[in-house]
Design a protein around this motif. Sequence first.
Motif, mmCIF file in Angstrom:
data_model
loop_
_atom_site.group_PDB
_atom_site.id
_atom_site.type_symbol
_atom_site.label_atom_id
_atom_site.label_comp_id
_atom_site.label_asym_id
_atom_site.label_seq_id
_atom_site.Cartn_x
_atom_site.Cartn_y
_atom_site.Cartn_z
ATOM 1 N N UNK A 88 9.798 6.454 -13.479
ATOM 2 C CA UNK A 88 11.111 6.725 -14.071
ATOM 3 C C UNK A 88 11.681 5.406 -14.564
ATOM 4 N N UNK A 145 14.656 13.767 -5.739
ATOM 5 C CA UNK A 145 13.996 14.334 -6.918
ATOM 6 C C UNK A 145 14.893 15.278 -7.732
ATOM 7 N N UNK A 202 -7.132 6.062 -7.252
ATOM 8 C CA UNK A 202 -5.960 6.892 -6.931
ATOM 9 C C UNK A 202 -5.425 7.498 -8.226
ATOM 10 N N UNK A 203 -4.724 8.627 -8.118
ATOM 11 C CA UNK A 203 -4.199 9.245 -9.338
ATOM 12 C C UNK A 203 -3.057 8.426 -9.940
ATOM 13 N N UNK A 204 -2.775 8.694 -11.213
ATOM 14 C CA UNK A 204 -1.685 7.992 -11.889
ATOM 15 C C UNK A 204 -0.345 8.476 -11.350
ATOM 16 N N UNK A 205 0.558 7.540 -11.103
ATOM 17 C CA UNK A 205 1.870 7.910 -10.591
ATOM 18 C C UNK A 205 2.848 8.140 -11.746
ATOM 19 N N UNK A 206 3.816 8.960 -11.484
ATOM 20 C CA UNK A 206 4.856 9.211 -12.482
ATOM 21 C C UNK A 206 5.962 8.180 -12.280
ATOM 22 N N UNK A 222 12.960 6.342 -3.089
ATOM 23 C CA UNK A 222 13.373 7.019 -1.865
ATOM 24 C C UNK A 222 13.566 6.004 -0.740
ATOM 25 N N UNK A 230 3.770 8.289 -17.265
ATOM 26 C CA UNK A 230 2.683 8.175 -16.291
ATOM 27 C C UNK A 230 2.088 6.782 -16.349
ATOM 28 N N UNK A 241 9.039 4.119 -9.063
ATOM 29 C CA UNK A 241 8.273 5.234 -8.511
ATOM 30 C C UNK A 241 9.141 6.026 -7.550
ATOM 31 N N UNK A 242 8.875 7.295 -7.460
ATOM 32 C CA UNK A 242 9.685 8.160 -6.604
ATOM 33 C C UNK A 242 9.745 7.694 -5.166
ATOM 34 N N UNK A 243 8.593 7.367 -4.597
ATOM 35 C CA UNK A 243 8.581 6.978 -3.188
ATOM 36 C C UNK A 243 9.345 5.684 -2.967
#
Lengths: 103, 196
Positions: A71, A39, A65-69, A28, A55, A23-25
Amino acid sequence: MRKSDSLVALAVVLAQRPNDEHWGYDLSRTSGLRSGVLYPILQRLLNEGWVKDGWEAIDPKVEGRPRRRFYKLTEVGIVELGALAATAPRSATTAPMATPRFA
Amino acid sequence: MNIDITTTSAGGVLLVVLLTAALFGFLPRLATRLMSRAFPKSDPRRDEMLAELHGVPHFERLVWVAEQFERVLLEAIPARVAQSKKRREIWTVHVDGKEFRLSASRRRTLRERFRSWRYSAKIPLLSLSIHDQDDAGIGTATDQLITRVLTQAGMMTTPAIPLDFGFRISRIAVNRSRTRDEVVVSSDGDASESTR
């Protein structure tokens, strides 16, 4: 692709768990890169075909909660970023930043 | 001079609680929602930004939101500029066919899937408008457009052109060009094209 310290830092984190979804976070946090750097690099990796995105397979209503993108490294990415991670200084490969950057 | 310490401290605590709730709860969400809108509509980074916020611990959110502002400046605004340079295309597809007429009764589905649609009982055609600015290129091939319309309308799941539909497709290109194309596809799949 231009080899920068930020790209190497990200390569190290991705290469540690090459078959996982990232996940992006989390990327990071573990790589120590701020969003404005992370990003654009991920976008470049997507364009190169070294990383694929998708996704999260959850029901947002159930999870609340919304679906996370996510990688994930491709076969090419495992080779290319693995090679890049191997060039990183030993300190970077053994001790990725795991604490909040502003703590 | 007497000071009511109890009332003062209670008010102060309430103020602190409200400010904390606003700073770490409401405001980061609001700011993220506003900033995500800087990305083009179909850009996955828009939804990604909103979803990521849920994974950020509350005490880190202010810094995270500030970082997203950097993303907006470096990524979203250039993406918007690049998008505005692209030619905007509006396609209107008129479809005639027994199955499609039946699907017109499922109005809610059509309303959700198309930006605009119109069904006339007098003229047995269904008009569906697609704005192709976000994913330019798909409109260049007639069969792709037809496939897309039928798939979106729930009439087709495999990429093949059925033979029992009649189509009349209009493309209106705005920005940079004022061309208007008309594509007519007969029920046997032959297409003829004209540009005005």
